[in-house]
Design a protein around this motif. Structure first.
Motif, PDB file in Angstrom:
ATOM      1  N   ARG B  60       0.855  -1.187   0.000  1.00  0.00           N
ATOM      2  CA  ARG B  60       0.000   0.000   0.000  1.00  0.00           C
ATOM      3  C   ARG B  60       0.888   1.232   0.000  1.00  0.00           C
ATOM      4  O   ARG B  60       2.008   1.194   0.499  1.00  0.00           O
ATOM      5  CB  ARG B  60      -0.866   0.018   1.269  1.00  0.00           C
ATOM      6  N   GLY B  96      -5.330 -12.344  -5.458  1.00  0.00           N
ATOM      7  CA  GLY B  96      -5.158 -11.818  -4.103  1.00  0.00           C
ATOM      8  C   GLY B  96      -4.585 -12.881  -3.181  1.00  0.00           C
ATOM      9  O   GLY B  96      -3.720 -12.611  -2.362  1.00  0.00           O
ATOM     10  N   GLU B 195      -4.789  -6.347   4.112  1.00  0.00           N
ATOM     11  CA  GLU B 195      -5.529  -5.325   3.381  1.00  0.00           C
ATOM     12  C   GLU B 195      -5.676  -5.670   1.899  1.00  0.00           C
ATOM     13  O   GLU B 195      -6.540  -5.156   1.220  1.00  0.00           O
ATOM     14  CB  GLU B 195      -4.894  -3.940   3.568  1.00  0.00           C
ATOM     15  N   SER B 196      -4.818  -6.554   1.388  1.00  0.00           N
ATOM     16  CA  SER B 196      -4.939  -6.883  -0.025  1.00  0.00           C
ATOM     17  C   SER B 196      -5.989  -7.972  -0.238  1.00  0.00           C
ATOM     18  O   SER B 196      -6.290  -8.332  -1.361  1.00  0.00           O
ATOM     19  CB  SER B 196      -3.600  -7.379  -0.548  1.00  0.00           C
ATOM     20  N   ASP B 197      -6.521  -8.501   0.863  1.00  0.00           N
ATOM     21  CA  ASP B 197      -7.412  -9.651   0.745  1.00  0.00           C
ATOM     22  C   ASP B 197      -8.872  -9.200   0.759  1.00  0.00           C
ATOM     23  O   ASP B 197      -9.493  -9.036   1.797  1.00  0.00           O
ATOM     24  CB  ASP B 197      -7.135 -10.617   1.893  1.00  0.00           C
ATOM     25  N   PHE B 198      -9.409  -9.021  -0.428  1.00  0.00           N
ATOM     26  CA  PHE B 198     -10.765  -8.526  -0.583  1.00  0.00           C
ATOM     27  C   PHE B 198     -11.774  -9.464   0.077  1.00  0.00           C
ATOM     28  O   PHE B 198     -12.672  -9.038   0.795  1.00  0.00           O
ATOM     29  CB  PHE B 198     -11.062  -8.387  -2.082  1.00  0.00           C
ATOM     30  N   ASN B 201     -11.761  -9.231   3.886  1.00  0.00           N
ATOM     31  CA  ASN B 201     -12.360  -7.983   4.370  1.00  0.00           C
ATOM     32  C   ASN B 201     -13.878  -8.001   4.256  1.00  0.00           C
ATOM     33  O   ASN B 201     -14.581  -7.517   5.142  1.00  0.00           O
ATOM     34  CB  ASN B 201     -11.799  -6.787   3.598  1.00  0.00           C
ATOM     35  N   LYS B 202     -14.361  -8.577   3.170  1.00  0.00           N
ATOM     36  CA  LYS B 202     -15.807  -8.670   2.951  1.00  0.00           C
ATOM     37  C   LYS B 202     -16.421  -9.575   4.024  1.00  0.00           C
ATOM     38  O   LYS B 202     -17.492  -9.295   4.564  1.00  0.00           O
ATOM     39  CB  LYS B 202     -16.049  -9.253   1.563  1.00  0.00           C
TER      40      LYS B 202
END
Lengths: 331, 331
Positions: B60, B96, B195-198, B201-202
């Motif tokens: 990031r 990811g 944070e890169s793991d969509f 996070n969802k």
């Protein structure tokens, strides 16, 4: 043979049942109607009998119509049908869960009684892979153990010589519906045993579709594989626990059980607890309040030198004398 | 002592580490900042050293600011800090998952290297009960075995004499946040390793809140208990599998393994496969393509009389001669 019929044959070889009396639990819903029609189609060669059993739970106003539908279907197929009607007395405080559990118990009691009266070798129910997925997911959310993850068992002995079998547990609901469309067979749309279960319906109609579309299309396969893996693991553990229990058991009656405490204390603690759980189940002692801490307390007693007796839930007294453990339920 | 600090002491006795060198992985996020502050507060009595380790994944734009934040925090607390920077080369096709796995591997490689250089006994990470819940749910949805349900392990040996430990695995994120508010400690809001793991996070921000509010408020507890139960079950199975493997192993080198086929064939098939899986892991042979059918094929070979040799994934040749099984990877 149609695809659904072959899938059913793959799951439950006709050679195993074609000459037996088979009681088919038919609610009138798609799954059980498809099961009945497919068994009829497969059986042609055999000498056995198919008998329809319908249990009216009396939980919905349309339930009498479900029974009529099943009667007409059985008449058209020229096979006998038996009907049981469950009479509930509800109190307003009863939860959906309580009703469901009572309905299930009443259902299997009727099925067992019918099977015994008819000399049936098998009772078959139409639970599908979709039911399995829902059961496993529901248990995961509500809280379960590895044992609970095994889901709906494929086979279970209901009484000596009477097996409860679910030959459609590996078949998806979509295959069932395709089959019914193919053979032009109608069914009752809401004739499900779970209609009183709000949580289950929400899980089926909202959560699972959401998981498939927004998270993972293969979530059903994930849950089915997990159930299969948990079943293999639990079968191994259960067999080892049984071996350990049998090796430790000195005397057993409804009034008292004595065990070789030394043998139990030297076993793996996880397996020792599993063996005790099995003993409780065999004795029909309540495990409701036997939480992790209580099982551990029992293990501690078993391993200790000349410990004071303890009282476990259900008033079961555990006492160690020398190398012998005595378990005594209240008289 | 504040509640969070006592909870940490309950989980990881200060007596175990107060005189050791402990490497604390600090991303700058709430969890790891709280861990560092609490360990500082607890350690006062001991003679050991705390060292901060920060790994910049460079994923990031703000990651340099995270590193600065951690440097300032370490300076203020007057403890040494080590920094590692992962250099990735991405291709557009990378998923990811691939990035996450690579980042995780690079992170633990740095931590291990730092620990070895500093003579650290422990590497501690700030994974919480919330991380555990998310990991278990994620695995369930993606597909996992009973082994996968054990979730994030509490302790793992990273190298001889260096343990990776997660003392906050029983502590909820809410307790962490309350602690930071109490002591007036700020943190970097997005300094998470995921944070890169969509998907993750969802799951954290949408699915779990939905499950809690619309399905079961206690879903987190359900998943934590399932992980604990699966861990107990797996520890037992793993110990039995190890015992079986050791009892069957005749010779072992990177070039060839020989096993007592008779002994393995008489074991419970579930356990025999577990023992083989363990052997594969010990030999560092790829299990990627060793599906259920391949393990079964190996068992069939082991049980057969004078069977033809078979080739398993990764070019591993399995041959049975008399009562001896020989496994040979490609040279």
């Amino acid at each position: 043979m149609r695809p659904f019929e072959s899938a059913l044959c793959d799951s439950w070889s006709p050679a195993d049942w074609a000459d037996c009396t088979v009681l088919v639990a038919v609610s009138g819903g798609a799954d059980s109607v498809a099961l009945l029609r497919a068994l009829m189609a497969i059986r042609k060669q055999g000498k056995g009998r198919l008998i329809v059993a319908h249990i009216d739970h009396n939980l919905r106003v349309e339930s009498a119509e479900d029974a009529e539908f099943v009667q007409e279907l059985a008449d058209r197929l020229a096979i006998p049908a038996l009907f049981g009607k469950v009479e509930f007395e509800f109190t307003l405080t009863e939860s959906g869960d309580g009703i469901e559990a009572a309905a299930r118990e009443a259902r299997y009691k009727f099925l067992k009684q019918f099977a015994m009266e008819q000399g049936a070798r098998y009772i078959v129910t139409a639970h599908t892979a979709d039911d399995q997925v829902e059961t496993v997911l529901q248990r995961i959310l509500r809280g379960t153990s590895v044992a609970g993850l095994t889901g709906i068992p494929r086979a279970r002995e209901l009484a000596p010589g009477i097996s409860l079998l679910r030959p459609m547990l590996g078949i998806r609901r979509a295959e069932v519906e395709a089959y019914l469309a193919e053979i032009g067979q109608d069914f009752r749309h809401d004739a499900t045993n779970d209609e009183s279960d709000f949580f289950r319906n929400k899980l089926r109609n909202e959560l699972l579709p959401l998981l498939r579309s927004e998270y993972l299309p293969q979530v059903d396969q994930s849950l089915l594989r997990l159930a299969a893996g948990a079943t293999e693991c639990r079968e191994y553990v259960a067999a080892e626990a049984e071996r350990l229990l049998d090796a430790c058991l000195l005397t057993q009656s409804s009034k008292q059980v004595t065990l070789n405490a030394k043998r139990l204390a030297t076993a793996d603690p996880f397996l020792a607890i599993e063996a005790c759980v099995l003993l409780w189940r065999r004795q029909d002692w309540s495990r409701q309040e036997m939480g992790r801490d209580k099982w551990r307390a029992l293990l501690t007693l078993i391993a200790a030198d000349a410990p004071a007796p303890i009282e476990l839930p259900g008033g079961i007294r555990a006492e160690k004398k020398g190398e012998q453990l005595t378990l005594t339920p209240p008289s």
